[in-house]
Design an enzyme around this catalytic site. Structure first.
Site, PDB file in Angstrom:
ATOM      1  N   GLU A   1     -14.655   1.389   2.014  1.00 41.13           N
ATOM      2  CA  GLU A   1     -14.485   2.713   2.588  1.00 41.13           C
ATOM      3  C   GLU A   1     -14.012   3.703   1.522  1.00 41.13           C
ATOM      4  O   GLU A   1     -14.695   4.673   1.211  1.00 41.13           O
ATOM      5  CB  GLU A   1     -13.460   2.614   3.720  1.00 41.13           C
ATOM      6  CG  GLU A   1     -13.125   3.891   4.436  1.00 41.13           C
ATOM      7  CD  GLU A   1     -12.109   3.621   5.530  1.00 41.13           C
ATOM      8  OE1 GLU A   1     -12.434   3.847   6.703  1.00 41.13           O
ATOM      9  OE2 GLU A   1     -10.992   3.169   5.220  1.00 41.13           O
TER      10      GLU A   1
ATOM     11  N   GLU B   1     -10.095   5.208  -4.062  1.00 37.79           N
ATOM     12  CA  GLU B   1      -8.959   4.352  -4.387  1.00 37.79           C
ATOM     13  C   GLU B   1      -9.380   3.205  -5.297  1.00 37.79           C
ATOM     14  O   GLU B   1      -8.568   2.689  -6.071  1.00 37.79           O
ATOM     15  CB  GLU B   1      -8.301   3.839  -3.107  1.00 37.79           C
ATOM     16  CG  GLU B   1      -7.509   4.925  -2.411  1.00 37.79           C
ATOM     17  CD  GLU B   1      -6.755   4.440  -1.184  1.00 37.79           C
ATOM     18  OE1 GLU B   1      -5.516   4.598  -1.151  1.00 37.79           O
ATOM     19  OE2 GLU B   1      -7.395   3.914  -0.254  1.00 37.79           O
TER      20      GLU B   1
ATOM     21  N   HIS C   1      -4.486  -1.467  -3.275  1.00 39.97           N
ATOM     22  CA  HIS C   1      -3.030  -1.526  -3.313  1.00 39.97           C
ATOM     23  C   HIS C   1      -2.510  -1.626  -4.741  1.00 39.97           C
ATOM     24  O   HIS C   1      -1.686  -0.815  -5.171  1.00 39.97           O
ATOM     25  CB  HIS C   1      -2.543  -2.736  -2.510  1.00 39.97           C
ATOM     26  CG  HIS C   1      -2.909  -2.704  -1.073  1.00 39.97           C
ATOM     27  ND1 HIS C   1      -2.322  -3.516  -0.119  1.00 39.97           N
ATOM     28  CD2 HIS C   1      -3.808  -1.961  -0.388  1.00 39.97           C
ATOM     29  CE1 HIS C   1      -2.849  -3.280   1.067  1.00 39.97           C
ATOM     30  NE2 HIS C   1      -3.761  -2.341   0.924  1.00 39.97           N
TER      31      HIS C   1
ATOM     32  N   GLU D   1      12.965 -15.316  -1.755  1.00 34.72           N
ATOM     33  CA  GLU D   1      11.807 -15.834  -1.043  1.00 34.72           C
ATOM     34  C   GLU D   1      11.621 -15.178   0.315  1.00 34.72           C
ATOM     35  O   GLU D   1      10.680 -15.499   1.030  1.00 34.72           O
ATOM     36  CB  GLU D   1      11.930 -17.348  -0.855  1.00 34.72           C
ATOM     37  CG  GLU D   1      11.850 -18.145  -2.134  1.00 34.72           C
ATOM     38  CD  GLU D   1      11.705 -19.626  -1.871  1.00 34.72           C
ATOM     39  OE1 GLU D   1      10.713 -20.015  -1.224  1.00 34.72           O
ATOM     40  OE2 GLU D   1      12.582 -20.385  -2.297  1.00 34.72           O
TER      41      GLU D   1
ATOM     42  N   ASP E   1      11.427  -3.822  -9.323  1.00 36.32           N
ATOM     43  CA  ASP E   1      11.786  -4.629  -8.151  1.00 36.32           C
ATOM     44  C   ASP E   1      10.565  -5.395  -7.643  1.00 36.32           C
ATOM     45  O   ASP E   1      10.641  -6.596  -7.349  1.00 36.32           O
ATOM     46  CB  ASP E   1      12.342  -3.703  -7.063  1.00 36.32           C
ATOM     47  CG  ASP E   1      13.053  -4.481  -5.968  1.00 36.32           C
ATOM     48  OD1 ASP E   1      13.071  -5.719  -6.020  1.00 36.32           O
ATOM     49  OD2 ASP E   1      13.582  -3.844  -5.040  1.00 36.32           O
TER      50      ASP E   1
ATOM     51  N   TYR F   1       0.826  -1.211   0.000  1.00 42.81           N
ATOM     52  CA  TYR F   1       0.000   0.000   0.000  1.00 42.81           C
ATOM     53  C   TYR F   1       0.860   1.260   0.000  1.00 42.81           C
ATOM     54  O   TYR F   1       0.758   2.094  -0.897  1.00 42.81           O
ATOM     55  CB  TYR F   1      -0.947  -0.005   1.192  1.00 42.81           C
ATOM     56  CG  TYR F   1      -1.857   1.206   1.221  1.00 42.81           C
ATOM     57  CD1 TYR F   1      -2.844   1.382   0.259  1.00 42.81           C
ATOM     58  CD2 TYR F   1      -1.719   2.192   2.196  1.00 42.81           C
ATOM     59  CE1 TYR F   1      -3.678   2.491   0.260  1.00 42.81           C
ATOM     60  CE2 TYR F   1      -2.545   3.307   2.218  1.00 42.81           C
ATOM     61  CZ  TYR F   1      -3.520   3.450   1.246  1.00 42.81           C
ATOM     62  OH  TYR F   1      -4.342   4.555   1.258  1.00 42.81           O
TER      63      TYR F   1
ATOM     64  N   ASP G   1      -8.359  -5.490   0.128  1.00 41.10           N
ATOM     65  CA  ASP G   1      -7.856  -4.256  -0.490  1.00 41.10           C
ATOM     66  C   ASP G   1      -6.946  -4.456  -1.697  1.00 41.10           C
ATOM     67  O   ASP G   1      -6.160  -3.571  -2.022  1.00 41.10           O
ATOM     68  CB  ASP G   1      -7.090  -3.423   0.548  1.00 41.10           C
ATOM     69  CG  ASP G   1      -7.922  -3.041   1.743  1.00 41.10           C
ATOM     70  OD1 ASP G   1      -9.143  -3.232   1.690  1.00 41.10           O
ATOM     71  OD2 ASP G   1      -7.349  -2.569   2.747  1.00 41.10           O
TER      72      ASP G   1
END
Length: 856
Positions: free
Chosen positions: A625, A629, A554, A519, A512, A467, A550
């Site tokens: 919410e 987003e 994210h 791992e 990245d 996030y 979410d």
């Protein structure tokens, strides 16, 4: 490296199934990679509760998700029904709507207090409930105990619940003594507590009224030829095949029928006590909803997003139980007689459709062909023409729900049409404007760039997880876009170099994340979880790994950042595109047969908006919410499809973006009135749940956060917040009232930017007094704030009354002039954008075009 079944819109697919991959093996996707299977730490996810033999990715983040996570389920708000399973069966309830200053409530009580409880006479309780089948907005749940099997189908927008039981009788208990107001040989309609219900059964079943009390009434439903008296059921098996309901049912091994002692019921909720409405229900009850499906199309020439919602109906109760056609004269409510939709068979089966406000407000009433795609160029096949719209017949009845009035229609499909709100990739460069405040703030923007360089770009993100790292990358790219739009001609080259450096920084960080090199839990990478069919970013946050929460919030930041990088560097998009599409498929795969991800995971196509919780294990159902987003994710998807030329992702992004925008206007902001009650202290809510809508957040009681959580992040994909006209001004005034003034305790940057949507000059004056003492929120920068405020002070407010046929276009106006902004993502051809007021604007390949016209 191992193979994995992959799918990419408009691209070739890889060849091998994920079942062939070994746990924790690295799977390559273009230049990116992910790990297949969980390793390194204990698996955070439980086993999904689905039927034996389930082979599809498990749906999550839905209104019914508690069914696959809990032993039985929490309350599932299908609207108008609320449904909950327990160890003896299920409870059904149509919630009464109440209101208070903080919100509107339509909660489901505990099972013992519900209006209806459906149980069986099986001697032992059920061990659990599981998901048996799912379509776009309908589910079938199953419970088993010994030889007893209870299967129940229900879904959004249907007042009908379909119950099937084998191996035992079915008992229906009422929460209060019902008053029977209509009955027949195989149906009965009752009323209590101001609510009406009807139960339908076929000729193989008999209803037995068990002795009751003054406070409890129970009916038993048993096979007609197997009832040996109240409360008993003789078990008989028939041998051979039997033609039932027009289909052959196969024998069990050994010649015994698999459906011996089968009981089928249709349980219905009625919005009012109406004999004529009941006749429509009697016909609809004969057919079970076997499948539901939404199909969408985006026509760029009209900027229209059309969506068609279809029900597939199958015979459920015996044909001889059908009532005659309803009376032709209109009833007391002005209900018209039944009619034929063009191209539709009047005798075709129909069901009762309950449409939400965001559906009936945009219902297509006109009849005629619909173009599925925009005008093709010479290299493409001509657009298809769909069949004429089947316009559902209005029944002039309404369920009052927490979403507002759900109107009833009779039919098996309907179509909505919404114009895509204005969308731009970023705000245009300020140097294209020769007048207004945008031409002035070169020194201010340079100062803001220095602040952004030290506070955002050179700093460390607040947290390195899916996030906060996504928010940080988005903030850097917005700052880069703003930097290119400021400064004088001499400084523009240097600013461009700095912006390129910032984009390179984000590109390295994003790559990245998109590469699974290690791992270790603190290494940034993605893992594919095959049991649930989902992509999990590590390090995770806010339950995105343990509860699958979410993901669209994210990953939406990652997708928007990838789209912005692709806008500047098409070669980067080709190398990393397969991974970006894989990530988009996790939150909203457009394919129902996707082998890795469920169809539209986070987006509820019938409710019209997304759900944030992966499991929905709350008494109030699922919730969302931060609608803004969610819109951020769909904007990123649309932008990716537009700048890469992939129409599958562009059209899906347009559908998700336009549809969720209508839901935000209706259910969060109540922009047209009538959905939120007058008792609310604020004209909006911050959280939408299945069973309530409230003006509160998970994380703060501060008014700035309660309002602002549905505004951030503000960017050129946030212009829907200014549509319809006046809604942004009303919301900002409500915040000032709730806060007791404009002394903000947090998020002053976002709040001032939102203020600019309704009062550009006032917002700019306010920011001048605040800028020295305000630290931007972690997903924003001072440079982006300055750019935003200068832009709106120059062009005025969003003008949605005029629209262009270029997907990336927007119109603004003030008291003096109208401003047209167009971005052409095609690097080969000039774009000629036509606007609805007759203005034509040409944009060079890969470039901006800005035009202005004085207002009369």
């Amino acid at each position: 490296m191992v193979g994995c079944m992959l799918w990419a819109c408009g691209a070739a697919t890889a060849a091998r199934s994920p079942a062939a991959a070994e746990p924790a093996a690295v799977v390559r996707l273009g230049a990116g990679s992910f790990r297949y299977g969980w390793s390194g730490t204990p698996d955070p996810l439980p086993l999904p509760r689905v039927r034996d033999g389930w082979r599809r990715p498990v749906p999550t983040n839905d209104w019914s998700s508690s069914l696959t996570w809990s032993r039985f389920s929490e309350a599932m708000y299908a609207h108008p029904w609320a449904v909950r399973f327990f160890d003896r069966g299920l409870a059904l309830h149509v919630p009464a709507i109440t209101a208070a200053a903080i919100g509107v409530f339509g909660n489901m009580p505990p099972a013992e207090a519900c209006d209806l409880r459906i149980t069986t006479t099986a001697p032992q309780p059920f061990a659990d409930a599981c998901l048996e089948a799912a379509s776009d907005w309908f589910v079938t749940a199953r419970q088993r105990a010994g030889s007893t099997r209870l299967s129940v189908s229900f879904g959004h927008g249907s007042p009908l619940v379909f119950v099937e039981c084998t191996g035992a009788a079915v008992e229906l208990a009422f929460g209060a003594v019902p008053v029977v107001w209509a009955s027949g040989e195989r149906f009965v309609a009752v009323e209590f507590a101001g609510r009406s219900y009807a139960i339908f059964w076929d000729r193989r079943t008999t209803r037995i009224e068990r002795p009751g009390t003054a406070r409890k009434v129970t009916w038993r439903f048993a096979p007609r030829d197997e009832a040996d008296g109240p409360g008993t059921l003789s078990r008989t098996d028939r041998v051979g095949r039997e033609r039932e309901n027009g289909t052959e049912r196969p024998d069990r091994p050994g010649g015994r029928r698999a459906d011996a002692a089968m009981i089928r019921l249709t349980v219905a909720a009625l919005p009012e006590r109406s004999p004529l409405l009941l006749r429509h229900y009697r016909r609809a009850a004969m057919f079970r909803v076997a499948d539901t499906r939404v199909d969408w199309a985006f026509d760029a020439s009209s900027r229209k997003v059309t969506a068609t919602y279809r029900w597939t109906l199958q015979r459920w109760l015996n044909a001889s139980d059908e009532p005659s056609e309803p009376e032709k004269p209109a009833d007391a409510h002005g209900e018209p007689p039944g009619g034929r939709s063009p191209g539709a068979d009047a005798a075709a089966p129909k069901t009762i459709l309950c449409l939400y406000p965001h559906q009936w407000r945009y219902l297509v009433a006109a009849r005629g062909p619909v173009r599925a795609v925009e005008k093709p160029d010479a290299r493409e096949s001509p657009p298809k023409t769909h069949r004429p719209h089947a316009v559902p017949q209005p029944l002039h009845a309404v369920f009052h729900t927490v979403r507002g009035p759900m109107k009833l229609y009779l039919g098996s499909q309907f179509t909505t049409s919404v114009r895509l709100p204005p969308v731009l990739p970023v705000l245009p460069p300020l140097h294209r404007f020769a007048d207004g405040p945008a031409a002035v703030p070169a020194s201010e923007l340079v100062h803001a760039a220095a602040q952004a360089d030290t506070g955002i770009v050179s700093g460390v993100p607040p947290r390195r997880d899916t996030y906060w790292d996504g928010k940080w990358m988005a903030a850097v790219l917005e700052a880069a876009a703003a930097l290119e739009g400021g400064g004088a001609d001499r400084a523009r080259t240097a600013d461009g170099e700095r912006a390129a450096k910032w984009r390179a920084l984000v590109r390295l960080r994003l790559e990245d994340w998109f590469t699974a090199d290690s791992e270790t839990a603190d290494d940034m990478h993605f893992v594919y979880h095959p049991r649930w069919g989902t992509a999990i970013g590590r390090p995770a946050s806010y339950g995105s790994d343990r509860e699958l929460n979410d993901h669209h919030f994210h990953y939406g930041y990652f997708i928007r950042c990838a789209a912005e990088l692709a806008r500047h560097d098409p070669s980067w998009a080709k190398r990393w595109g397969p991974f970006v599409q894989w990530l988009m498929r996790d939150i909203a795969s457009p394919r129902r047969d996707d082998p890795e991800f469920p169809f539209l995971r986070c987006f509820d196509p019938y409710a019209g908006h997304s759900w944030a919780s992966g499991h929905a294990r709350f008494a109030d159902g699922n919730n969302q919410e931060s609608s803004s987003e969610a819109m951020n994710a769909w904007f990123g998807m649309f932008l990716w499809g537009q700048v890469t030329g992939d129409r599958t992702w562009r059209d899906l992004g347009a559908f998700l973006y336009a549809t969720e925008a209508t839901a935000v206007w209706e259910y969060w902001f109540d922009a047209f009135g009538g959905n939120l009650p007058d008792e609310l202290a604020c004209p909006s809510v911050a959280m939408v749940w299945g069973g309530k809508s409230t003006h509160e957040t998970w994380f703060s009681a501060e008014p700035e956060m309660i309002h602002g959580i549905n505004w951030l992040p503000l960017h050129a994909g946030s212009l829907y917040l200014a549509v319809p006209a006046g809604v942004a001004d009303r919301q900002f005034r409500a915040l000032v009232r709730d806060n007791g003034g404009t002394a903000w305790s947090g998020w002053a940057d976002w709040i001032t930017m939102y203020h600019a949507l309704s009062d550009p000059d006032g917002a700019r004056r306010s920011w001048k007094s605040l800028r020295g003492c305000v630290r931007p929120e972690a997903g924003n920068s001072r440079l982006h704030t300055e750019h935003w405020l200068a832009f709106f002070a120059t062009v005025g407010r969003v003008d949605a009354s005029v629209w262009g046929d270029a997907p990336l276009s927007a119109v603004f106006s003030d008291e003096r002039q109208r401003t047209y902004c167009v971005f052409n993502p095609d690097r080969r051809r000039t774009l000629r954008a036509r606007f609805s007021d007759g203005r034509v604007v040409e944009a060079a390949p890969g470039a901006w075009a800005v035009a202005r016209k004085p207002l009369p």
